[in-house]
Design a protein around this motif. Structure first.
Motif, PDB file in Angstrom:
ATOM      1  N   UNK A 159     -38.465  41.700 118.682  1.00 31.32           N
ATOM      2  CA  UNK A 159     -39.009  41.086 117.467  1.00 31.32           C
ATOM      3  C   UNK A 159     -39.785  39.812 117.767  1.00 31.32           C
ATOM      4  N   UNK A 160     -39.503  39.190 118.901  1.00 31.88           N
ATOM      5  CA  UNK A 160     -40.186  37.941 119.266  1.00 31.88           C
ATOM      6  C   UNK A 160     -41.185  38.131 120.408  1.00 31.88           C
ATOM      7  N   UNK A 161     -41.456  39.375 120.780  1.00 28.92           N
ATOM      8  CA  UNK A 161     -42.489  39.655 121.772  1.00 28.92           C
ATOM      9  C   UNK A 161     -42.108  39.404 123.207  1.00 28.92           C
ATOM     10  N   UNK A 162     -40.817  39.352 123.516  1.00 25.14           N
ATOM     11  CA  UNK A 162     -40.363  39.140 124.893  1.00 25.14           C
ATOM     12  C   UNK A 162     -40.070  40.507 125.524  1.00 25.14           C
ATOM     13  N   UNK A 163     -41.092  41.156 125.981  1.00 24.35           N
ATOM     14  CA  UNK A 163     -40.995  42.555 126.377  1.00 24.35           C
ATOM     15  C   UNK A 163     -40.118  42.781 127.598  1.00 24.35           C
ATOM     16  N   UNK A 164     -40.265  41.966 128.617  1.00 25.00           N
ATOM     17  CA  UNK A 164     -39.476  42.186 129.831  1.00 25.00           C
ATOM     18  C   UNK A 164     -37.990  41.959 129.574  1.00 25.00           C
ATOM     19  N   UNK A 165     -37.665  40.954 128.775  1.00 25.59           N
ATOM     20  CA  UNK A 165     -36.277  40.749 128.401  1.00 25.59           C
ATOM     21  C   UNK A 165     -35.750  41.941 127.618  1.00 25.59           C
ATOM     22  N   UNK A 166     -36.552  42.453 126.700  1.00 23.36           N
ATOM     23  CA  UNK A 166     -36.118  43.593 125.892  1.00 23.36           C
ATOM     24  C   UNK A 166     -35.794  44.799 126.773  1.00 23.36           C
ATOM     25  N   UNK A 167     -36.671  45.084 127.737  1.00 19.85           N
ATOM     26  CA  UNK A 167     -36.444  46.227 128.609  1.00 19.85           C
ATOM     27  C   UNK A 167     -35.245  46.047 129.508  1.00 19.85           C
ATOM     28  N   UNK A 168     -35.075  44.844 130.053  1.00 20.66           N
ATOM     29  CA  UNK A 168     -33.945  44.577 130.945  1.00 20.66           C
ATOM     30  C   UNK A 168     -32.616  44.679 130.202  1.00 20.66           C
ATOM     31  N   UNK A 169     -32.533  44.076 129.023  1.00 24.40           N
ATOM     32  CA  UNK A 169     -31.297  44.128 128.241  1.00 24.40           C
ATOM     33  C   UNK A 169     -30.991  45.553 127.786  1.00 24.40           C
ATOM     34  N   UNK A 170     -32.027  46.316 127.465  1.00 21.73           N
ATOM     35  CA  UNK A 170     -31.814  47.712 127.088  1.00 21.73           C
ATOM     36  C   UNK A 170     -31.268  48.515 128.261  1.00 21.73           C
ATOM     37  N   UNK A 195     -48.775  49.662 122.459  1.00 21.67           N
ATOM     38  CA  UNK A 195     -49.872  50.145 123.304  1.00 21.67           C
ATOM     39  C   UNK A 195     -50.953  50.812 122.466  1.00 21.67           C
ATOM     40  N   UNK A 196     -50.539  51.507 121.422  1.00 23.74           N
ATOM     41  CA  UNK A 196     -51.534  52.112 120.508  1.00 23.74           C
ATOM     42  C   UNK A 196     -52.346  51.033 119.806  1.00 23.74           C
ATOM     43  N   UNK A 197     -51.667  49.960 119.357  1.00 24.02           N
ATOM     44  CA  UNK A 197     -52.368  48.847 118.722  1.00 24.02           C
ATOM     45  C   UNK A 197     -53.286  48.143 119.713  1.00 24.02           C
ATOM     46  N   UNK A 198     -52.794  47.969 120.944  1.00 23.28           N
ATOM     47  CA  UNK A 198     -53.589  47.298 121.969  1.00 23.28           C
ATOM     48  C   UNK A 198     -54.863  48.079 122.272  1.00 23.28           C
ATOM     49  N   UNK A 199     -54.729  49.382 122.275  1.00 19.86           N
ATOM     50  CA  UNK A 199     -55.902  50.204 122.528  1.00 19.86           C
ATOM     51  C   UNK A 199     -56.925  50.058 121.399  1.00 19.86           C
ATOM     52  N   UNK A 206     -60.244  39.479 125.286  1.00 19.74           N
ATOM     53  CA  UNK A 206     -60.519  39.382 126.722  1.00 19.74           C
ATOM     54  C   UNK A 206     -59.730  40.420 127.489  1.00 19.74           C
ATOM     55  N   UNK A 207     -60.355  41.011 128.482  1.00 20.35           N
ATOM     56  CA  UNK A 207     -59.701  42.070 129.243  1.00 20.35           C
ATOM     57  C   UNK A 207     -58.447  41.578 129.941  1.00 20.35           C
ATOM     58  N   UNK A 208     -58.464  40.368 130.479  1.00 18.74           N
ATOM     59  CA  UNK A 208     -57.300  39.851 131.192  1.00 18.74           C
ATOM     60  C   UNK A 208     -56.094  39.720 130.296  1.00 18.74           C
ATOM     61  N   UNK A 209     -56.289  39.184 129.083  1.00 17.45           N
ATOM     62  CA  UNK A 209     -55.185  39.028 128.142  1.00 17.45           C
ATOM     63  C   UNK A 209     -54.607  40.375 127.760  1.00 17.45           C
ATOM     64  N   UNK A 210     -55.497  41.326 127.455  1.00 17.24           N
ATOM     65  CA  UNK A 210     -55.032  42.659 127.083  1.00 17.24           C
ATOM     66  C   UNK A 210     -54.325  43.345 128.231  1.00 17.24           C
ATOM     67  N   UNK A 211     -54.827  43.158 129.460  1.00 18.66           N
ATOM     68  CA  UNK A 211     -54.184  43.775 130.609  1.00 18.66           C
ATOM     69  C   UNK A 211     -52.794  43.231 130.844  1.00 18.66           C
ATOM     70  N   UNK A 212     -52.609  41.926 130.635  1.00 21.72           N
ATOM     71  CA  UNK A 212     -51.286  41.335 130.794  1.00 21.72           C
ATOM     72  C   UNK A 212     -50.311  41.897 129.771  1.00 21.72           C
ATOM     73  N   UNK A 214     -50.480  44.837 128.242  1.00 21.96           N
ATOM     74  CA  UNK A 214     -50.210  46.233 128.586  1.00 21.96           C
ATOM     75  C   UNK A 214     -49.209  46.317 129.730  1.00 21.96           C
ATOM     76  N   UNK A 215     -49.350  45.433 130.721  1.00 21.38           N
ATOM     77  CA  UNK A 215     -48.428  45.457 131.857  1.00 21.38           C
ATOM     78  C   UNK A 215     -47.004  45.160 131.413  1.00 21.38           C
ATOM     79  N   UNK A 216     -46.813  44.125 130.590  1.00 15.38           N
ATOM     80  CA  UNK A 216     -45.473  43.755 130.143  1.00 15.38           C
ATOM     81  C   UNK A 216     -44.853  44.861 129.284  1.00 15.38           C
ATOM     82  N   UNK A 217     -45.630  45.407 128.391  1.00 12.65           N
ATOM     83  CA  UNK A 217     -45.113  46.467 127.518  1.00 12.65           C
ATOM     84  C   UNK A 217     -44.749  47.700 128.334  1.00 12.65           C
ATOM     85  N   UNK A 218     -45.602  48.069 129.266  1.00 17.54           N
ATOM     86  CA  UNK A 218     -45.335  49.246 130.104  1.00 17.54           C
ATOM     87  C   UNK A 218     -44.106  49.035 130.977  1.00 17.54           C
TER      88      UNK A 218
END
Length: 379
Positions: A159-170, A195-199, A206-212, A214-218
């Motif tokens: 809910x707060x956009x902390x993707x890596x924490x979310x995946x690790x805790x899951x 990822x659908x929204x990002x696309x 900016x490509x760099x921001x979007x790439x970061x 996508x990487x965290x979400x993936x």
């Protein structure tokens, strides 16, 4: 943490009162409160795994084969770590872990509730979770507190956009219990949507921001089911059936996903004749869980990960067979089911809210005593 202090205080008071009521009755009938909390039913399996590792199998006269491989490894592993570091027994270590995990879970539940509905509703939400009829489990050497803690904090991270924490805790939730897959499903659903929204908005940033992003979400999507899958594959390899070995173990416990067929047959037989009070309560509480999920989905309309997490837990509980009496316990991690009730109590008149909470407390404390000292069935 200061924002959560009232909620945590009420939760601690509720669970401490429940334990005191249980202790009073246990002493009255000549039984040990500690033994009831630390050594009942599955608790003995966990502490035995912690002490001796996996390898125990029981063969019963009716053909049931119960292997300790049915129990996920994180909780007994933590129990073993505590007993290595501290001069305590496995049962005491299990209780310490469960009590700490229950507190962490209550804190995470508060944060999720506050994020969605504000502080007053979050406080009521935590109190209601601590007063569920099966909430005695939250103070036993069981895995529900640990799994709920990881799941609640994973949802908050989502809910707060902390993707890596979310995946690790899951992933850690998935190592705690079989139904820990529910939070992995929530992370995967949220990741797919992001990822659908990002696309869709990729051309405008900016490509760099979007790439970061996508990487965290993936990475979160890859991490989330890793704990659950790794244990299933390990059991499968040990049993000589990589994909089916774990499910064969669960089948030995008469536990399988059959889309509710076994549960419906059990209810049909139960309604045809005399039955134990615990079975009737299990039916009533499971039906209440389904109704509350409908209210959550249709009225509250929570964010996608909250809805997916809760829905998967409800489906696993309702559509699984075996140990019908344990279904309300399987719903303990599904705390978002209480959000409609918490919202209603927050808006209700104080006198009405006090009556409801008092009645729920009486049911919770009384049922905890019944489940551990009078019932002739597992929790």
């Amino acid at each position: 943490m200061h924002r959560a202090a009232p909620a945590l205080g009420l939760f601690a008071a509720a669970r401490l009162t429940g334990m005191l009521v249980l202790a009073g009755w246990a002493w009255h009938i000549g039984r040990s409160p500690r033994a009831l909390l630390a050594k009942s039913w599955d608790s003995e399996w966990y502490t035995r795994i912690a002490a001796h590792g996996y390898g125990r199998t029981l063969h019963w006269p009716d053909g049931v084969v119960q292997s300790d491989l049915a129990f996920f490894p994180l909780y007994p592993g933590l129990v073993r770590a505590v007993t290595t570091l501290l001069p305590v027994t496995g049962g005491t270590a299990g209780l310490i872990l469960s009590w700490l995990a229950a507190g962490a879970a209550a804190w995470g539940i508060f944060l999720v509730g506050e994020r969605l509905y504000g502080r007053p509703t979050a406080v009521v939400l935590v109190l209601l979770w601590g007063l569920l009829p099966h909430s005695i489990v939250l103070t036993m050497a069981y895995t529900e507190p640990l799994m709920t803690a990881f799941a609640a904090w994973s949802l908050y991270a989502l809910l707060t956009g902390r993707w890596l924490w979310a995946g690790t805790l899951a992933a850690l939730a998935g190592l705690s219990r079989p139904n820990g897959i529910a939070i992995a499903a929530a992370v995967l659903a949220a990741a797919a949507y992001e990822l659908w929204r990002e696309r869709g908005r990729g051309h405008g940033r900016a490509r760099g921001d979007g790439g970061a992003t996508v990487w965290r979400v993936s990475a979160a999507a890859a991490l989330a089911p890793a704990g659950w899958l790794s244990y299933l594959l390990w059991v499968g390899a040990r049993r000589g059936d990589l994909l089916g070995g774990y499910f064969a173990v669960q089948d030995g416990w008469t536990s399988r996903f059959d889309f509710g067929d076994g549960a419906l047959r059990f209810v049909r037989d139960m309604l045809r004749g005399p039955t134990q009070f615990g079975f009737g309560m299990a039916l009533l509480l499971t039906a209440a869980g389904v109704l509350l999920f409908a209210l959550l989905a249709l009225v509250e309309r929570p964010p996608l990960p909250v809805l997916v997490y809760t829905g998967v837990l409800v489906v696993i509980t309702v559509c699984g067979s075996g140990f019908f009496e344990s279904k309300p316990r399987f719903l303990l991690p599904a705390f978002p089911l209480l959000m409609p009730l918490a919202q209603a109590l927050t808006k209700a008149r104080p006198r009405a809210a006090i009556v409801v909470v008092t009645a729920l407390a009486g049911l919770s404390f009384g049922y905890g005593v019944y489940a551990l000292t009078l019932a002739r069935m597992a929790l």
